[in-house]
Design a protein around this motif. Structure first.
Motif, PDB file in Angstrom:
ATOM      1  N   ILE A 144     -66.688  15.138 109.390  1.00 33.53           N
ATOM      2  CA  ILE A 144     -65.773  15.831 108.490  1.00 33.53           C
ATOM      3  C   ILE A 144     -64.461  16.153 109.190  1.00 33.53           C
ATOM      4  CG2 ILE A 144     -66.598  18.166 109.027  1.00 33.53           C
ATOM      5  CD1 ILE A 144     -66.443  18.709 105.950  1.00 33.53           C
ATOM      6  N   GLY A 145     -63.384  16.060 108.417  1.00 40.99           N
ATOM      7  CA  GLY A 145     -62.076  16.487 108.885  1.00 40.99           C
ATOM      8  C   GLY A 145     -61.604  17.647 108.035  1.00 40.99           C
ATOM      9  N   VAL A 146     -60.800  18.524 108.618  1.00 46.05           N
ATOM     10  CA  VAL A 146     -60.324  19.708 107.902  1.00 46.05           C
ATOM     11  C   VAL A 146     -58.812  19.838 108.087  1.00 46.05           C
ATOM     12  CG1 VAL A 146     -60.426  22.215 107.715  1.00 46.05           C
ATOM     13  CG2 VAL A 146     -62.521  20.917 108.185  1.00 46.05           C
ATOM     14  N   VAL A 147     -58.116  20.068 106.988  1.00 41.14           N
ATOM     15  CA  VAL A 147     -56.712  20.469 107.041  1.00 41.14           C
ATOM     16  C   VAL A 147     -56.656  21.923 106.599  1.00 41.14           C
ATOM     17  CG1 VAL A 147     -54.365  20.073 106.214  1.00 41.14           C
ATOM     18  CG2 VAL A 147     -55.912  18.130 106.561  1.00 41.14           C
ATOM     19  N   GLN A 148     -56.136  22.765 107.470  1.00 45.61           N
ATOM     20  CA  GLN A 148     -56.136  24.214 107.281  1.00 45.61           C
ATOM     21  C   GLN A 148     -54.699  24.718 107.147  1.00 45.61           C
ATOM     22  OE1 GLN A 148     -57.597  26.145 110.795  1.00 45.61           O
ATOM     23  NE2 GLN A 148     -56.963  28.184 110.148  1.00 45.61           N
ATOM     24  N   TRP A 149     -54.374  25.269 105.982  1.00 48.07           N
ATOM     25  CA  TRP A 149     -53.087  25.935 105.794  1.00 48.07           C
ATOM     26  C   TRP A 149     -53.290  27.404 106.165  1.00 48.07           C
ATOM     27  CZ3 TRP A 149     -54.572  21.794 103.023  1.00 48.07           C
ATOM     28  CH2 TRP A 149     -53.622  20.833 102.651  1.00 48.07           C
ATOM     29  N   GLY A 180     -62.581  19.144 117.492  1.00 45.85           N
ATOM     30  CA  GLY A 180     -61.253  19.720 117.554  1.00 45.85           C
ATOM     31  C   GLY A 180     -60.169  18.794 117.039  1.00 45.85           C
ATOM     32  N   GLU A 181     -60.240  17.518 117.387  1.00 53.16           N
ATOM     33  CA  GLU A 181     -59.209  16.577 116.964  1.00 53.16           C
ATOM     34  C   GLU A 181     -59.270  16.274 115.468  1.00 53.16           C
ATOM     35  OE1 GLU A 181     -59.585  12.661 118.593  1.00 53.16           O
ATOM     36  OE2 GLU A 181     -61.783  12.714 118.547  1.00 53.16           O
ATOM     37  N   HIS A 182     -60.335  16.717 114.818  1.00 50.95           N
ATOM     38  CA  HIS A 182     -60.466  16.517 113.374  1.00 50.95           C
ATOM     39  C   HIS A 182     -60.044  17.750 112.577  1.00 50.95           C
ATOM     40  CE1 HIS A 182     -63.758  13.313 114.340  1.00 50.95           C
ATOM     41  NE2 HIS A 182     -62.524  12.860 114.549  1.00 50.95           N
ATOM     42  N   LEU A 183     -59.465  18.730 113.277  1.00 53.87           N
ATOM     43  CA  LEU A 183     -58.953  19.936 112.628  1.00 53.87           C
ATOM     44  C   LEU A 183     -57.433  19.963 112.740  1.00 53.87           C
ATOM     45  CD1 LEU A 183     -59.156  22.752 111.328  1.00 53.87           C
ATOM     46  CD2 LEU A 183     -59.657  23.684 113.615  1.00 53.87           C
ATOM     47  N   VAL A 184     -56.768  20.105 111.599  1.00 50.46           N
ATOM     48  CA  VAL A 184     -55.309  20.184 111.542  1.00 50.46           C
ATOM     49  C   VAL A 184     -54.931  21.558 110.993  1.00 50.46           C
ATOM     50  CG1 VAL A 184     -53.192  19.199 110.577  1.00 50.46           C
ATOM     51  CG2 VAL A 184     -55.149  17.706 111.089  1.00 50.46           C
ATOM     52  N   GLN A 185     -54.085  22.277 111.709  1.00 54.17           N
ATOM     53  CA  GLN A 185     -53.639  23.600 111.285  1.00 54.17           C
ATOM     54  C   GLN A 185     -52.142  23.555 110.983  1.00 54.17           C
ATOM     55  OE1 GLN A 185     -54.900  26.146 114.587  1.00 54.17           O
ATOM     56  NE2 GLN A 185     -56.898  26.450 113.626  1.00 54.17           N
ATOM     57  N   ILE A 186     -51.779  23.965 109.782  1.00 48.71           N
ATOM     58  CA  ILE A 186     -50.387  23.885 109.332  1.00 48.71           C
ATOM     59  C   ILE A 186     -49.882  25.273 108.945  1.00 48.71           C
ATOM     60  CG2 ILE A 186     -48.830  22.914 107.591  1.00 48.71           C
ATOM     61  CD1 ILE A 186     -50.740  20.541 107.361  1.00 48.71           C
ATOM     62  N   GLY A 187     -48.729  25.649 109.485  1.00 49.85           N
ATOM     63  CA  GLY A 187     -48.109  26.912 109.113  1.00 49.85           C
ATOM     64  C   GLY A 187     -48.377  28.054 110.072  1.00 49.85           C
ATOM     65  N   ILE A 188     -48.910  27.752 111.248  1.00 52.96           N
ATOM     66  CA  ILE A 188     -49.205  28.800 112.228  1.00 52.96           C
ATOM     67  C   ILE A 188     -47.910  29.554 112.547  1.00 52.96           C
ATOM     68  CG2 ILE A 188     -50.054  29.271 114.545  1.00 52.96           C
ATOM     69  CD1 ILE A 188     -52.218  28.328 112.568  1.00 52.96           C
ATOM     70  N   ARG A 189     -47.999  30.873 112.474  1.00 53.05           N
ATOM     71  CA  ARG A 189     -46.789  31.689 112.493  1.00 53.05           C
ATOM     72  C   ARG A 189     -46.638  32.457 113.802  1.00 53.05           C
ATOM     73  NH1 ARG A 189     -46.839  35.216 107.385  1.00 53.05           N
ATOM     74  NH2 ARG A 189     -47.266  33.155 106.512  1.00 53.05           N
ATOM     75  N   ASP A 190     -45.391  32.561 114.273  1.00 51.47           N
ATOM     76  CA  ASP A 190     -45.102  33.328 115.473  1.00 51.47           C
ATOM     77  C   ASP A 190     -45.516  34.795 115.312  1.00 51.47           C
ATOM     78  OD1 ASP A 190     -44.114  31.316 117.001  1.00 51.47           O
ATOM     79  OD2 ASP A 190     -42.007  31.902 116.883  1.00 51.47           O
ATOM     80  N   HIS A 191     -45.969  35.366 116.430  1.00 47.81           N
ATOM     81  CA  HIS A 191     -46.317  36.784 116.510  1.00 47.81           C
ATOM     82  C   HIS A 191     -47.462  37.161 115.560  1.00 47.81           C
ATOM     83  CE1 HIS A 191     -42.791  37.047 118.997  1.00 47.81           C
ATOM     84  NE2 HIS A 191     -42.056  36.543 118.025  1.00 47.81           N
ATOM     85  N   SER A 192     -48.299  36.170 115.255  1.00 46.27           N
ATOM     86  CA  SER A 192     -49.478  36.415 114.420  1.00 46.27           C
ATOM     87  C   SER A 192     -50.761  35.988 115.114  1.00 46.27           C
ATOM     88  CB  SER A 192     -49.344  35.661 113.082  1.00 46.27           C
ATOM     89  OG  SER A 192     -48.236  36.129 112.352  1.00 46.27           O
ATOM     90  N   ASN A 193     -50.634  35.504 116.383  1.00 46.49           N
ATOM     91  CA  ASN A 193     -51.785  34.974 117.114  1.00 46.49           C
ATOM     92  C   ASN A 193     -51.692  35.377 118.583  1.00 46.49           C
ATOM     93  OD1 ASN A 193     -53.098  32.843 115.085  1.00 46.49           O
ATOM     94  ND2 ASN A 193     -50.875  32.663 114.920  1.00 46.49           N
TER      95      ASN A 193
END
Length: 312
Positions: A144-149, A180-193
């Motif tokens: 499985i692959g995941v795209v995470q907004w 890990g390479e099958h997970l895509v994270q989009i929109g990661i925001r500064d000062h939130s992690n």
């Protein structure tokens, strides 16, 4: 006795003979029923690390479907014939988070076993529901692959509080359910992690796109490129939409609102682009707290996000 005007059902909504609302195409699941989209409610928010009434979101998102018609002006297509099968909600355990996660896993597994629908939408709840859901899909469909907004990595450690809405993707990657390479994270925001979680994502090979990347590269090229890459590597793609990826101006009903996120148009366009790929066959929408919302702005955006996935 019949009445001239009174309607004993209490339904006095205006009905235009030329318009079908999306809510009219939803039918409850019965044995042997088949449709194009399976709808599942996961009203769990006890694992949220911030105060949240996200358990109320499946209900408000369903209600919001009544605000939209089945007709697409841009495509010139009426989707009134598309059937949405509603499997109902998975009840949370009142005190035991682990038991709630188990109930979600078992329920999603049983729904997939019916083979009633080729595609599914899961309505959270907080982001903790993604772990048991994705695990169930992986059991049925293989790699499985995941795209995470998302504004957040959601790869927090489990030592500081156990499974929460900040740990689902750590649990999936560490549990070897998701590479890990099958997970895509989009929109990661500064000062939130935290720095440690940025390093974790890099060490595990997770493909991370910050809001700065989105500004520089454009969200559609990112989504299309990553969907193409995943399609060549996995058997099934799951889209996970945490609504706090959207700027607080467009999604005020999130427990973790913040400035500098996606616009509503960027979210809708990117989900639509991802959904056009054949292997994208499931999506969850999480982290809406209706008690914090304004005129259901966030739930209505979630309903419109569903539309982008359904009508592709």
């Amino acid at each position: 006795m019949s009445f001239t005007y009174l309607n004993p059902t209490g339904n006095t909504a205006f009905k235009d003979r030329h318009i079908t609302k999306i809510s009219e195409t939803v039918q409850p699941y019965t044995a042997g029923a088949h449709g194009e989209i399976g709808l599942i409610g996961l009203p769990s928010s006890k694992s949220s690390i911030s105060l949240s009434m996200a358990a109320q979101a499946p209900s408000t998102i369903r209600q919001s479907l009544g605000a939209y018609t089945t007709y697409s002006n841009s495509k010139g297509v009426d989707y009134s014939g598309l059937r949405i099968i509603d499997f109902g909600d998975v009840p949370s355990h009142p005190t035991n988070i682990e038991e709630t996660l188990n109930r979600i896993h078992v329920s999603v597994d049983e729904i997939l076993s019916t083979a009633a629908c080729p595609r599914h939408i899961l309505l959270g709840g907080d982001h903790g529901v993604s772990y048991p859901s994705i695990h169930a899909f992986q059991n049925h469909f293989g790699k499985i692959g995941v795209v995470q907004w998302d504004a957040h990595h959601d790869v927090r450690n489990l030592l500081d509080g156990g499974p929460t809405n900040g740990t689902p993707f750590r649990s999936l990657v560490d549990g070897q359910i998701l590479q890990g390479e099958h997970l895509v994270q989009i929109g990661i925001r500064d000062h939130s992690n935290g720095e440690g979680y940025d390093h974790y994502a890099k060490d595990k090979g997770i493909h991370v796109y910050t809001m700065e990347d989105v500004e520089d590269q454009g969200i559609l090229p990112i989504v299309k490129s990553e969907m193409k890459r995943l399609s060549e590597m996995v058997d099934f793609i799951y889209l996970s939409v945490d609504m706090d990826v959207v700027d607080q101006a467009f999604a005020p009903g999130c427990p973790a609102i913040g400035p500098g996120g996606l616009t509503s148009r960027e979210l809708l366009a990117s989900v639509r682009a991802a959904s056009q790929f054949e292997k994208a066959r499931a999506m969850d929408i999480v982290e809406i707290d209706p008690s914090k919302d304004v005129r259901d702005i966030t739930s209505r955006l979630a309903a419109h996000t569903m539309i982008q996935f359904m009508y592709n």
